[in-house]
Every structure is written in C-alpha cells, then in structure tokens.
Design a protein around this motif. Structure first.
Motif, PDB file in Angstrom:
ATOM      1  N   HIS A   8       0.867  -1.184   0.000  1.00  0.00           N
ATOM      2  CA  HIS A   8       0.000   0.000   0.000  1.00  0.00           C
ATOM      3  C   HIS A   8       0.901   1.231   0.000  1.00  0.00           C
ATOM      4  O   HIS A   8       1.250   1.741   1.059  1.00  0.00           O
ATOM      5  N   HIS A  10       1.805   5.066  -2.023  1.00  0.00           N
ATOM      6  CA  HIS A  10       1.386   6.143  -2.924  1.00  0.00           C
ATOM      7  C   HIS A  10       2.607   6.901  -3.416  1.00  0.00           C
ATOM      8  O   HIS A  10       3.481   7.260  -2.632  1.00  0.00           O
ATOM      9  N   HIS A  40      -3.871   6.647  -5.874  1.00  0.00           N
ATOM     10  CA  HIS A  40      -5.312   6.928  -5.941  1.00  0.00           C
ATOM     11  C   HIS A  40      -5.770   7.091  -7.394  1.00  0.00           C
ATOM     12  O   HIS A  40      -5.325   7.991  -8.097  1.00  0.00           O
ATOM     13  N   GLU A  65      -5.580   2.273  -5.965  1.00  0.00           N
ATOM     14  CA  GLU A  65      -6.536   2.473  -4.871  1.00  0.00           C
ATOM     15  C   GLU A  65      -7.707   3.263  -5.444  1.00  0.00           C
ATOM     16  O   GLU A  65      -7.572   4.441  -5.774  1.00  0.00           O
TER      17      GLU A  65
HETATM   18 ZN   LIG Z   1      -3.914   4.645   0.312  1.00  0.00          ZN
END
Ligand SMILES: [Zn+2]
Length: 79
Positions: A8, A10, A40, A65
């Motif tokens: 996970h 970004h 995202h 995500e």
């Molecule tokens: Zn996230």
C-alpha cells in the motif's frame, strides 16, 4: 521467495512525495523485496516502478486504490 513487502504505497502520481522509481530505490535500500504501487485512481506510475524494479531486483505488483462510495460513506478499495 520474498521476505519483506509493502502493498500500500502512494507515489507522486497521486498524493505521495516520491516518484515511482524513487520508491523502488527506497524499498531496495530498506531491504523490501516486493511492493505494490497503489496510487489513488491511477496506474500511471506502475510502468516506471516495474522497469526500475526489474533493474534493481524489487518485484513490483501493479496496483491501484479506487475511490468510491458505499451508501453515503467514502470507501477506498485496493486492487
Ligand atoms: Zn492509500
């Protein structure tokens, strides 16, 4: 066999600070051998992460995500 992973993450393609390739290098530095880039609502960074991962021996699983809603609640789904 992979020993240590982070699934996970970004990058600067969404709200992270580092470029996808920089994330791979940081993972290598921290002995993380498998990661998934989960920006995202975009997969734009996955190609760069995979290329850099192949060079430096870090397995990159393409991810995302997704932002959505369930009833009136905001829900983020990792894929
Ligand atoms: Zn996230």
């Amino acid at each position: 066999m992979y020993i240590k992973g982070d699934f996970h993450i970004h990058s600067s393609e969404s709200d992270g600070a580092l470029k996808p390739g920089e994330i791979v290098l940081l993972a290598k530095e921290r002995n993380i051998d498998i990661i998934s880039l989960t920006d995202h609502n975009t997969v734009k960074g996955n190609k760069q992460a995979i290329v850099v991962g192949n060079i430096h021996g870090v397995k990159v699983i393409p991810g995302i995500e997704l932002s959505t809603r369930y009833h009136r609640n905001q829900v983020h789904i990792l894929g």
